[in-house]
Design an enzyme around this catalytic site. Sequence first.
Site, PDB file in Angstrom:
ATOM      1  CB  SER B 150      39.376  42.028  40.071  1.00  0.00           C
ATOM      2  OG  SER B 150      39.430  40.959  40.983  1.00  0.00           O
ATOM      3  CG  ASP B 291      34.875  44.201  46.835  1.00  0.00           C
ATOM      4  OD1 ASP B 291      34.995  43.028  47.240  1.00  0.00           O
ATOM      5  OD2 ASP B 291      35.471  44.639  45.836  1.00  0.00           O
ATOM      6  CG  HIS B 321      35.412  41.589  43.817  1.00  0.00           C
ATOM      7  ND1 HIS B 321      36.390  42.472  44.209  1.00  0.00           N
ATOM      8  CD2 HIS B 321      35.961  40.847  42.825  1.00  0.00           C
ATOM      9  CE1 HIS B 321      37.477  42.269  43.484  1.00  0.00           C
ATOM     10  NE2 HIS B 321      37.248  41.295  42.641  1.00  0.00           N
TER      11      HIS B 321
END
Lengths: 347, 347
Positions: B150, B291, B321
Site C-alpha cells: 500500500s 482492488d 486492497h
Amino acid sequence: MSLASPAAATAPRFRLPQECPPPVFEAVADARRGEVVLDLVLRHAGPRRLPVRYELAGAHGAPVVLVAGGISADRHVAASDTFAEAGWWDAQVGRGRAIDPRNCRILSIDWLGADGTLDAPIDPADQADAIAGVLDALGIDRLDAYVGCSYGAMVGLQFAALHGARLRRLVAISGTHRAHPFSSAWRALQRQVVALGALQCDERHGLALARQLAILSYRTPAEFDERFAEAAVVENRVRAGAEDYLDHCGAKYADRTAPTAFLRLSESIDLQALDPEAIDVPVTVVAIAEDRLVPVDDAFALAERLRGETRLRVLRSKYGHDAFLKETADIAGVLRESLAAATGGAA
Amino acid sequence: MSLASPAAATAPRFRLPQECPPPVFEAVADARRGEVVLDLVLRHAGPRRLPVRYELAGAHGAPVVLVAGGISADRHVAASDTFAEAGWWDAQVGRGRAIDPRNCRILSIDWLGADGTLDAPIDPADQADAIAGVLDALGIDRLDAYVGCSYGAMVGLQFAALHGARLRRLVAISGTHRAHPFSSAWRALQRQVVALGALQCDERHGLALARQLAILSYRTPAEFDERFAEAAVVENRVRAGAEDYLDHCGAKYADRTAPTAFLRLSESIDLQALDPEAIDVPVTVVAIAEDRLVPVDDAFALAERLRGETRLRVLRSKYGHDAFLKETADIAGVLRESLAAATGGAA
C-alpha cells in the site's frame, strides 16, 4: 400492534379518505399537477394520512407511462409548455424523445418523504402503495408501462409485486430486488455524516458532504481518471483534483434538499427486499456493467428469478450507476424497444 | 524560497545532524528499537529536524529487508522475543514465515508524521529520504530487499527512484507510482469528515467515521455480501448489516491514531507522483484484481514503464486492497519467490 392483526393484514394498505375532496387539476394544459391525500399503512411506521404530489403530462386518452427516478428526483420529469423549467429527465422525456408526451400520458410523483416532513422509516413498498392510491384518485386502472431508474426501479418492482394487475410492463433501470450490503454500508456512513453535522447544528454541512460521498458511488474511477487532475498542495493542505467539483455538487444538493428527506429516502433504499418470484408481469431489467452501487450480478439474479416475460439489457458506461442520466442514446434505445412492447408502439 | 535555489537543489535532502548523538540500541536481543534524528528537507514544507523511529529484528550480518505497510502500520512488523506484542504483519514475518528473522534482518520505521506532531504536507519521497537517513545511521549501505504494501509500496518506489543504488530488489504490493484521482477524491472526503468533526471539537468522532469510509475502499462488495445481513429497522432508524462492524473498526482506529497523523498521511498518499521510468532496480509488482483503491490497470501501467527487471503478479481476492493482510498463502508465495531472487534464498 394493529399491523400484526389479521384484520389489518387483509385491509388495503392505501385508500382515499372519504372526507377529502377529489384532486383538483390546474386549467387544461399539456401538463398538470395535483396532490392526493391518502390514508396509508406504512410498513414500519403504521397508519399515516399523507399528501402525494403528482404531475401528469401528455396526450389525453393515450397509454399511461409512470416515470420514476432516484431519491433526489421529483415529479417534474421533463419541461412542458405548462411547466417550462428543466426536468430531471429531459434527455428521455419530451417531444421526439423516447417517451413522447404526444403519444402517451406521463405520470410521476414526489416520493413520500421528499419534503422532509415524514420522519419515519419508509419502505419502498409504501411508495408503491402511494402510486396505486394516486392511480385510484386519477381514475387510471392500469399503467401501460412503469419506467423506473435507481430507487424508482426498486419501487417499480414493489409495484409489480403488489399491484401487478395494474401494470403491463416494467422497465427497471439500475435498481433491483435488494439493496446490496456493501452499498447499504456506504449509505449508512453517509447518514452518519449528516448526523455528525447535526451534532453541531449544521446538518446542511453534513448533508453536502454526504452527497459528495454518494456521488462517488454513482460514478466510476474511469470517469474521474479522464476528468480530474492529480492532487496538489494548496495553502499547506493537499487538495484532490475532484474536490472543487464535488464541493459544488454537495452545496447544490444541500440547497434544495431537506436533511430529513435525504436520511429517510436513503434509508428507504436499504429497506428494499422482495422476492422476484412474486412478480409475473413482463419486466425489462437494465443494468450497467460498471455500476458500483447496484452490482450487475444482482441484476442477473433478478432477471433469472422473475416469473414473467423477462428481458435483460446490459449496457457499458464509464458513468456507472448514473448512466441512466448520461448515456442518452443507449438508454433511449432500451426505452423505445421496451415501450413499443408495452404500449403497442404508441410511446 | 530556498528549495528553489540551485544550492538547495543539489544539497542532500537528508543528513544526520553533527551535534546529535549516535543512535542508542537497547540491550542485545533478537530485536531492537531506536530513534534517529534527521535534518530533512521536506518537499512541501522545507527543512525540518525530525526523529525517525525504527525497529530492527533478526540475524546479525544477514541480508537486510525493509518492510513497510500502509499509513496505519508502524515499525512493529512482527512479534519477537524482545517485543512480544503482535505486529501488523505476523502472518508474513516471523520464524518459519516468508520473511524469517533467522535468515535476514528486518528493518522498519514509523512513518514521518505518524505521531501527529508533523502538521505539514509530507511527500512519499520525504519518507524515502528518511529511510536513507536511517540506513546511514545504522551503517547499512544497501537493502537486499524492500517489501512495501500500500503506502509502503509507494514509498518503496520513491526509494528505488531516489536511492536505487542502495536497493537490490523492490517488492511493491498494492501500491503504484501515482494516486488514482478517484481514490484521491475518496480520501479527500474522509479528511473533510475529520474536519467536520473538528468543527464541533470532536475530531475523534470524525476520525472514527473517516476510518469507516476508508475501510469501504479497502474491501469489496463480494466480501460484504458474504459477511453481512441486510439492513433492518432498529429503534425507528434503518441500520445496515455492516454498521456494528464498521463502528467497532472506526472506534478502535480513533483510539490509537492522532487525527493530524491520519490527515497528513492520508494527504501523503495523494502526493504520490513519480515516473516509473526513473527506476531501474528489479521490481516485483503485485496487484489485486479486485482492488478498488489501487486499480489493477495502474499496476499494469507501472510494470510496463519500469526500466529494470520487472515481474508482475496479479492475485485475485475478495478482500481487495486489504489482500496483503488477508491472503496469507498467496502473499507468502510471492514473497518467497521475490526474496529468493534478492537475498539469494537467505530469507
